[in-house]
Motif scaffolding. Sequence first.
Motif, PDB file in Angstrom:
ATOM      1  N   ASP A   1       8.179  -2.579  -6.255  1.00 32.70           N
ATOM      2  CA  ASP A   1       8.723  -2.993  -7.097  1.00 32.70           C
ATOM      3  C   ASP A   1       8.655  -4.135  -7.975  1.00 32.70           C
ATOM      4  O   ASP A   1       9.943  -4.996  -8.515  1.00 32.70           O
ATOM      5  CB  ASP A   1      10.144  -3.319  -6.688  1.00 32.70           C
ATOM      6  CG  ASP A   1      10.467  -4.013  -5.435  1.00 32.70           C
ATOM      7  OD1 ASP A   1       9.751  -4.601  -4.491  1.00 32.70           O
ATOM      8  OD2 ASP A   1      11.798  -4.035  -4.287  1.00 32.70           O
TER       9      ASP A   1
ATOM     10  N   THR B   1       8.419 -12.887  -4.624  1.00 36.85           N
ATOM     11  CA  THR B   1       9.208 -13.537  -2.936  1.00 36.85           C
ATOM     12  C   THR B   1       8.290 -13.905  -2.200  1.00 36.85           C
ATOM     13  O   THR B   1       8.829 -15.704  -1.780  1.00 36.85           O
ATOM     14  CB  THR B   1       9.043 -12.245  -2.205  1.00 36.85           C
ATOM     15  OG1 THR B   1       9.772 -11.674  -3.611  1.00 36.85           O
ATOM     16  CG2 THR B   1      10.218 -12.471  -0.721  1.00 36.85           C
TER      17      THR B   1
ATOM     18  N   GLY C   1      13.087 -10.498   0.761  1.00 36.02           N
ATOM     19  CA  GLY C   1      13.127  -8.956   0.549  1.00 36.02           C
ATOM     20  C   GLY C   1      12.241  -9.029   2.148  1.00 36.02           C
ATOM     21  O   GLY C   1      12.435  -9.455   3.106  1.00 36.02           O
TER      22      GLY C   1
ATOM     23  N   LEU D   1       9.731  -9.913   8.121  1.00 36.09           N
ATOM     24  CA  LEU D   1       8.115  -9.306   9.102  1.00 36.09           C
ATOM     25  C   LEU D   1       7.648 -11.081   8.797  1.00 36.09           C
ATOM     26  O   LEU D   1       7.287 -11.594   9.931  1.00 36.09           O
ATOM     27  CB  LEU D   1       7.699  -8.289   7.903  1.00 36.09           C
ATOM     28  CG  LEU D   1       8.357  -7.067   7.799  1.00 36.09           C
ATOM     29  CD1 LEU D   1       7.156  -5.497   6.750  1.00 36.09           C
ATOM     30  CD2 LEU D   1       7.520  -6.004   8.946  1.00 36.09           C
TER      31      LEU D   1
ATOM     32  N   ILE E   1       5.569  -7.859  14.257  1.00 32.42           N
ATOM     33  CA  ILE E   1       5.494  -6.687  12.981  1.00 32.42           C
ATOM     34  C   ILE E   1       5.623  -5.177  13.414  1.00 32.42           C
ATOM     35  O   ILE E   1       6.602  -4.814  12.487  1.00 32.42           O
ATOM     36  CB  ILE E   1       4.678  -7.456  12.253  1.00 32.42           C
ATOM     37  CG1 ILE E   1       5.051  -8.872  11.856  1.00 32.42           C
ATOM     38  CG2 ILE E   1       4.616  -7.104  11.109  1.00 32.42           C
ATOM     39  CD1 ILE E   1       3.878  -9.900  11.232  1.00 32.42           C
TER      40      ILE E   1
ATOM     41  N   GLY F   1       8.680  -3.257  12.571  1.00 31.88           N
ATOM     42  CA  GLY F   1       9.017  -2.814  11.331  1.00 31.88           C
ATOM     43  C   GLY F   1       8.233  -1.035  10.846  1.00 31.88           C
ATOM     44  O   GLY F   1       8.079   0.079  10.645  1.00 31.88           O
TER      45      GLY F   1
ATOM     46  N   CYS G   1       0.623  -4.919   8.137  1.00 34.75           N
ATOM     47  CA  CYS G   1      -0.526  -4.533   9.139  1.00 34.75           C
ATOM     48  C   CYS G   1      -1.924  -3.973   9.393  1.00 34.75           C
ATOM     49  O   CYS G   1      -2.913  -4.371  10.160  1.00 34.75           O
ATOM     50  CB  CYS G   1       0.483  -3.662   9.946  1.00 34.75           C
ATOM     51  SG  CYS G   1       2.328  -3.999  10.628  1.00 34.75           S
TER      52      CYS G   1
ATOM     53  N   ASP H   1      -2.563  -2.733  -1.081  1.00 31.50           N
ATOM     54  CA  ASP H   1      -1.039  -2.930  -0.908  1.00 31.50           C
ATOM     55  C   ASP H   1      -1.101  -4.580  -1.082  1.00 31.50           C
ATOM     56  O   ASP H   1      -1.666  -5.508  -0.679  1.00 31.50           O
ATOM     57  CB  ASP H   1      -1.216  -2.752   0.791  1.00 31.50           C
ATOM     58  CG  ASP H   1       0.715  -3.279   1.728  1.00 31.50           C
ATOM     59  OD1 ASP H   1       1.336  -2.578   0.348  1.00 31.50           O
ATOM     60  OD2 ASP H   1       0.378  -4.151   2.051  1.00 31.50           O
TER      61      ASP H   1
HETATM   62  N1  LIG Z   1       7.611  -1.888   7.418  1.00 34.90           N
HETATM   63  C1  LIG Z   1       6.737  -2.338   7.232  1.00 34.90           C
HETATM   64  N2  LIG Z   1       6.194  -3.201   8.364  1.00 34.90           N
HETATM   65  C2  LIG Z   1       5.378  -4.028   7.575  1.00 34.90           C
HETATM   66  N3  LIG Z   1       4.514  -4.700   6.733  1.00 34.90           N
HETATM   67  C3  LIG Z   1       5.413  -3.962   5.818  1.00 34.90           C
HETATM   68  C4  LIG Z   1       6.641  -2.713   5.832  1.00 34.90           C
HETATM   69  N4  LIG Z   1       7.148  -2.345   4.530  1.00 34.90           N
HETATM   70  C5  LIG Z   1       7.166  -3.200   3.678  1.00 34.90           C
HETATM   71  N5  LIG Z   1       5.831  -4.294   3.775  1.00 34.90           N
HETATM   72  C6  LIG Z   1       5.031  -4.941   3.927  1.00 34.90           C
HETATM   73  O1  LIG Z   1       5.786  -5.794   1.847  1.00 34.90           O
HETATM   74  C7  LIG Z   1       5.281  -5.701   1.183  1.00 34.90           C
HETATM   75  C8  LIG Z   1       6.491  -5.337   0.278  1.00 34.90           C
HETATM   76  O2  LIG Z   1       6.859  -6.844   0.966  1.00 34.90           O
HETATM   77  P1  LIG Z   1       8.660  -7.129  -0.581  1.00 34.90           P
HETATM   78  O3  LIG Z   1       9.106  -8.012  -0.438  1.00 34.90           O
HETATM   79  O4  LIG Z   1       7.972  -6.729  -1.847  1.00 34.90           O
HETATM   80  O5  LIG Z   1       9.063  -5.963   0.040  1.00 34.90           O
HETATM   81  P2  LIG Z   1       9.698  -4.506  -0.914  1.00 34.90           P
HETATM   82  O6  LIG Z   1       9.286  -3.472   0.655  1.00 34.90           O
HETATM   83  O7  LIG Z   1       9.622  -4.279  -2.302  1.00 34.90           O
HETATM   84  O8  LIG Z   1      11.465  -4.830  -0.710  1.00 34.90           O
HETATM   85  P3  LIG Z   1      12.057  -5.466  -0.928  1.00 34.90           P
HETATM   86  O9  LIG Z   1      11.622  -6.754  -2.525  1.00 34.90           O
HETATM   87  O10 LIG Z   1      13.334  -4.517  -1.194  1.00 34.90           O
HETATM   88  O11 LIG Z   1      13.366  -6.371  -0.313  1.00 34.90           O
HETATM   89  C9  LIG Z   1       4.409  -4.851   1.077  1.00 34.90           C
HETATM   90  O12 LIG Z   1       3.244  -4.346   0.287  1.00 34.90           O
HETATM   91  C10 LIG Z   1       4.066  -4.613   2.471  1.00 34.90           C
HETATM   92  O13 LIG Z   1       2.589  -5.107   2.526  1.00 34.90           O
END
Ligand SMILES: Nc1ncnc2c1ncn2[C@@H]1O[C@H](COP(=O)(O)OP(=O)(O)OP(=O)(O)O)[C@@H](O)[C@H]1O
Length: 569
Positions: free
Chosen positions: A406, A412, A451, A456, A485, A489, A499, A551
Amino acid sequence: MECKKVVNASSGPKLTESIVEGLVTLYPEHLGRLDDAAFAAGVRVVVRRDYEVAVKQAGKVAVISGGGSGHEPAHAGFVGKGLLTAAVCGDVFASPTVKAVLCAIVAASSKKAGCLLIVKNYTGDRLNFGIAAETARSRFGIEVETVYVRDDVALPDSKQPRGLAGCVVAHKVAGAAADRGMSLEEVARVAREAAARTATMGVAYEVCSLPGRAKATRLGVDEVELGLGIHGEPGAHVVSPPPTASAAAASLVEACAAKLEIPAGARVALVVNNLGATSGLEMAVFGGVAVEACRARGLAVARCLDGALVTSIDMQGVSVSLTRLDDELMELIDRPCDSPALKGAPFRPLDALPVTIPADPLALRNADVRSSAPEDPRIAKAVLAACDAVSRAEPDLTRADETVGDGDCGTTLKQGADAVKADLENRPDAYKKPAEAVAALADVLGDNMGGSSGALYVLGLRAAENALQRGATWGAAFQAAARAIEQYGGAGIGSRTMCDATIPAARALLSSDLNRAALEARRGADGTKDLVATHGRSAYVAAARQHGVPDPGALAVAIIFEAIADALH
Ligand SMILES: Nc1ncnc2c1ncn2[C@@H]1O[C@H](COP(=O)(O)OP(=O)(O)OP(=O)(O)O)[C@@H](O)[C@H]1O
């Protein structure tokens, strides 16, 4: 190319017809429409469903407004008890015909009580409503008064100021007066008073686009228009770069207050009008600062109404209307109404100041961490290097997250890095020992980084802090972080998340050294380019879009390890 619109017909009577049909279908408890066959073809008049009993038989003044369509919910959305008796709907941005206005007057008004027309001050509307008023008087014996709304203050020298969102105030006041059973003369007097005491000015960040036409490209990306109309006509001034919400609100409030010569301390009603495509986010920001701007000007905001009221189709912008209140107007504004767009007492009092609920920061913060470990100057060096590297990498991280997520991962992380850097400058002592430093990092990131990645990182840091407090090595502490994590996660190697970098880096740190860990983190992050996400927001993005893009969370981990390895080599 025509701009995209959710319509069946893109212009003309067919479009107007479908707007009217849509409204009466959606709000059958409030609205009806005049049967055009009984009067004349092409008449589009929305009436109060109960007008026969509640207005005509009750001997109350009928209040009628209208104009071109494209300003929804104005005016049909304001048809109902305590507001309009009827709204005459012209084609988009075009005045309704004399016939349509006349039909509305004749159908909705009793001879006994008469009818008030509220007309926005445009030539077409003045003429068509004017001819209809004259005809209703001479041919049908209906007494008609007309009030013109000319609230626009953008063009100070204009002899014919336009009617803008200030018409809502006139509708509310006239509708309340008519509902109370006041005479035509009295209803017209208070409506005139409301109109004369109201001023409006707007700002557009994007101009409107009409169905069936190409999207207007008048405004450059870095320009906004101040002092605009509601029919897509250019504003009085082009301003570049776009002002902040506070600056825009201050200039609009100032223009209105100056025109009305409102003295400090006077009570006003504030209307913050969404011109069509202003997001809820922007409306919240702008509404708040508009109230502040009034207060900074010494005005007492006694009543406030905000929302999409008199729109200009999809214009991204807002207008501010101020009405200088007296007791009579205030009383009428406060009377209840019931229409599709305005219900109850829509002008809210703003007497109460915003409340901040006090929270006990000590209860939220962790108890102080104290360990007997020796101080290590390399910790601060590593933290600083990591923060700088993350800040530098923000555009790359943002770009990656815009493609596969997004778009907020870079900002962040940078927000977290900036906060840590500031804390390190303010409290260098907190970053001298391992467990204390990691606890400080978790505290700062917990407070400043949102975020998924914020949560995490805090999880990992808390696990590392616990391990370090029990005397673990950096390798074991990072292993604990990576496991936490994974555990919370739910992702692991191959999930296309951070990860893929943290797990191999943790293994390398335990068995080898920091340089090796950085290499493994980078290898893991690069490897995510060929993976399809099973966790995180990327899991909702098409696999093809993910291909070839790392990623962002894993990339950030690699960047941090490399920066630390480089700083401490
Ligand atoms: N379940 C998970 N376990 C480990 N890493 C995760 C997990 N979900 C997302 N991530 C990591 O977080 C990164 C994105 O971080 P970000 O803070 O932008 O979160 P987001 O998923 O966009 O959520 P939001 O912006 O809604 O809080 C991803 O690139 C990934 O590496």
